[in-house]
Design a protein around this motif. Structure first.
Motif, short mmCIF file in Angstrom:
data_model
loop_
_atom_site.label_atom_id
_atom_site.label_comp_id
_atom_site.label_asym_id
_atom_site.label_seq_id
_atom_site.Cartn_x
_atom_site.Cartn_y
_atom_site.Cartn_z
N THR A 54 0.84 -1.19 0.00
CA THR A 54 0.00 0.00 0.00
C THR A 54 0.88 1.24 0.00
OG1 THR A 54 -0.18 0.42 2.39
CG2 THR A 54 -1.70 -1.22 1.45
N SER A 55 0.23 2.35 -0.27
CA SER A 55 0.93 3.63 -0.24
C SER A 55 1.38 3.99 1.17
CB SER A 55 0.02 4.73 -0.79
OG SER A 55 -1.23 4.72 -0.13
N GLN A 56 0.83 3.34 2.18
CA GLN A 56 1.21 3.62 3.56
C GLN A 56 2.43 2.82 4.00
OE1 GLN A 56 -2.32 3.02 5.90
NE2 GLN A 56 -3.19 4.97 5.28
N ASP A 57 2.86 1.86 3.20
CA ASP A 57 4.05 1.07 3.53
C ASP A 57 5.29 1.94 3.44
OD1 ASP A 57 2.39 -1.12 3.76
OD2 ASP A 57 2.91 -1.94 1.79
N GLU A 58 6.29 1.60 4.21
CA GLU A 58 7.55 2.35 4.21
C GLU A 58 8.14 2.47 2.81
OE1 GLU A 58 11.97 1.68 6.03
OE2 GLU A 58 10.27 1.24 7.35
N ARG A 59 8.01 1.42 2.01
CA ARG A 59 8.57 1.43 0.65
C ARG A 59 7.48 1.54 -0.42
NH1 ARG A 59 11.76 -3.66 -0.07
NH2 ARG A 59 12.35 -2.66 -2.02
N GLY A 60 6.32 2.06 -0.04
CA GLY A 60 5.18 2.13 -0.94
C GLY A 60 5.47 2.85 -2.24
N GLU A 61 6.08 4.01 -2.16
CA GLU A 61 6.40 4.77 -3.37
C GLU A 61 7.43 4.03 -4.22
OE1 GLU A 61 8.06 9.12 -4.84
OE2 GLU A 61 7.61 8.83 -2.72
N LEU A 63 7.92 0.83 -4.46
CA LEU A 63 7.40 -0.40 -5.06
C LEU A 63 6.24 -0.18 -6.02
CD1 LEU A 63 7.60 -2.65 -1.87
CD2 LEU A 63 9.13 -2.66 -3.86
N PHE A 64 5.68 1.01 -6.05
CA PHE A 64 4.53 1.30 -6.92
C PHE A 64 4.82 0.99 -8.40
CE2 PHE A 64 1.94 4.21 -9.51
CZ PHE A 64 0.68 3.76 -9.15
N PRO A 65 6.02 1.24 -8.92
CA PRO A 65 6.28 0.95 -10.34
C PRO A 65 6.08 -0.51 -10.73
CG PRO A 65 7.93 2.45 -9.51
CD PRO A 65 7.14 1.99 -8.32
N TYR A 66 6.06 -1.43 -9.77
CA TYR A 66 5.75 -2.81 -10.10
C TYR A 66 4.33 -2.92 -10.68
CZ TYR A 66 4.79 -7.77 -9.74
OH TYR A 66 4.44 -9.06 -10.04
N LEU A 67 3.44 -2.05 -10.21
CA LEU A 67 2.04 -2.05 -10.65
C LEU A 67 1.82 -1.11 -11.83
CD1 LEU A 67 -1.03 -2.58 -10.29
CD2 LEU A 67 -1.02 -0.77 -8.55
N SER A 68 2.41 0.07 -11.78
CA SER A 68 2.06 1.11 -12.76
C SER A 68 3.26 2.00 -13.06
CB SER A 68 0.92 1.96 -12.18
OG SER A 68 0.68 3.10 -12.96
N ASP A 69 3.33 2.45 -14.30
CA ASP A 69 4.37 3.39 -14.68
C ASP A 69 3.89 4.84 -14.58
OD1 ASP A 69 2.70 3.56 -16.89
OD2 ASP A 69 4.14 2.73 -18.30
N LEU A 70 2.73 5.05 -14.00
CA LEU A 70 2.19 6.39 -13.80
C LEU A 70 3.07 7.16 -12.81
CD1 LEU A 70 -0.33 8.11 -14.57
CD2 LEU A 70 -1.37 7.28 -12.47
N TYR A 78 -2.74 4.09 -2.73
CA TYR A 78 -3.03 2.88 -3.48
C TYR A 78 -3.00 1.65 -2.59
CZ TYR A 78 1.85 1.22 -3.60
OH TYR A 78 3.09 0.74 -3.25
N TYR A 79 -3.62 0.60 -3.10
CA TYR A 79 -3.66 -0.73 -2.50
C TYR A 79 -3.34 -1.70 -3.62
CZ TYR A 79 -5.80 -5.06 -0.73
OH TYR A 79 -6.04 -6.35 -0.35
N PHE A 80 -2.46 -2.66 -3.37
CA PHE A 80 -2.11 -3.63 -4.39
C PHE A 80 -1.90 -4.98 -3.73
CE2 PHE A 80 1.45 -5.09 -7.46
CZ PHE A 80 0.55 -5.73 -8.28
N ALA A 81 -2.71 -5.96 -4.12
CA ALA A 81 -2.58 -7.34 -3.63
C ALA A 81 -2.27 -8.22 -4.83
CB ALA A 81 -3.88 -7.79 -2.96
N TYR A 82 -1.23 -9.04 -4.70
CA TYR A 82 -0.88 -9.95 -5.78
C TYR A 82 -0.57 -11.32 -5.20
CZ TYR A 82 3.94 -8.87 -4.41
OH TYR A 82 5.10 -8.69 -3.69
#
Length: 164
Positions: A54-61, A63-70, A78-82
């Motif tokens: 999630t965006s609240q995780d310490e490394r949220g920002e 790790l976000f590129p794993y989901l989106s290049d935005l 954001y929330y991302f479950a895989y």
């Protein structure tokens, strides 16, 4: 001040308060993507063990590129479950800072899905149909990605929970 004026102003103030409390929520108040993401994930049936970012995780920002290049500056959570075992299942909910970026966010998620499909074609072909059936939805400033063999319930959950 006369009693008549005081009564008039009191009635006016009460009327304004009632109008404000009955007014529909503004579009700037968007549901929390983590709350919506959890609800959508819970609605999905038979998901494998899921890893959640999630965006609240310490490394949220980071790790976000794993989901989106935005551009992460356009994200307001954001929330991302895989699937922890590397199968196709994924659920993501992104809240954008500006609703004007919805099309760009949806295109970014479509590129993510195409990347996943390509990966599964080479390494795990049985996962391709699930990945190809990905659902990308939006409502207001929320954008969702649902990759699940049974996507009807999570889609309905997003539509219900994602309402402003």
């Amino acid at each position: 001040m006369s009693t008549r004026r005081l009564t008039y102003f009191s009635a006016l103030a009460l009327s304004l308060c009632l109008l404000c409390s009955c007014a529909p929520p503004t579009s700037s108040a968007s549901p929390d993507p983590i709350t919506v993401g959890k609800a959508v994930t819970e609605a999905a049936e038979n998901l494998p063990e899921m890893t959640i970012l999630t965006s609240q995780d310490e490394r949220g920002e980071e790790l976000f590129p794993y989901l989106s290049d935005l551009d992460y500056g356009k994200i307001n959570g954001y929330y991302f479950a895989y699937a922890a075992a590397g199968t196709a299942e994924e659920i993501a909910v992104i809240r954008l800072a500006n609703q004007d970026d919805v099309d760009e966010a949806m295109a970014s998620l479509q590129r993510h899905v195409q990347h996943r499909v390509g990966m599964f074609e080479n390494y795990s072909p049985e996962q391709v149909p699930t990945a190809k059936a990905a659902q990308i939805l939006s409502h207001g400033s929320l954008v969702a990605l649902i990759i699940s063999p049974n996507y009807e319930a999570p889609v309905q959950s997003f539509r219900t929970y994602g309402m402003d």
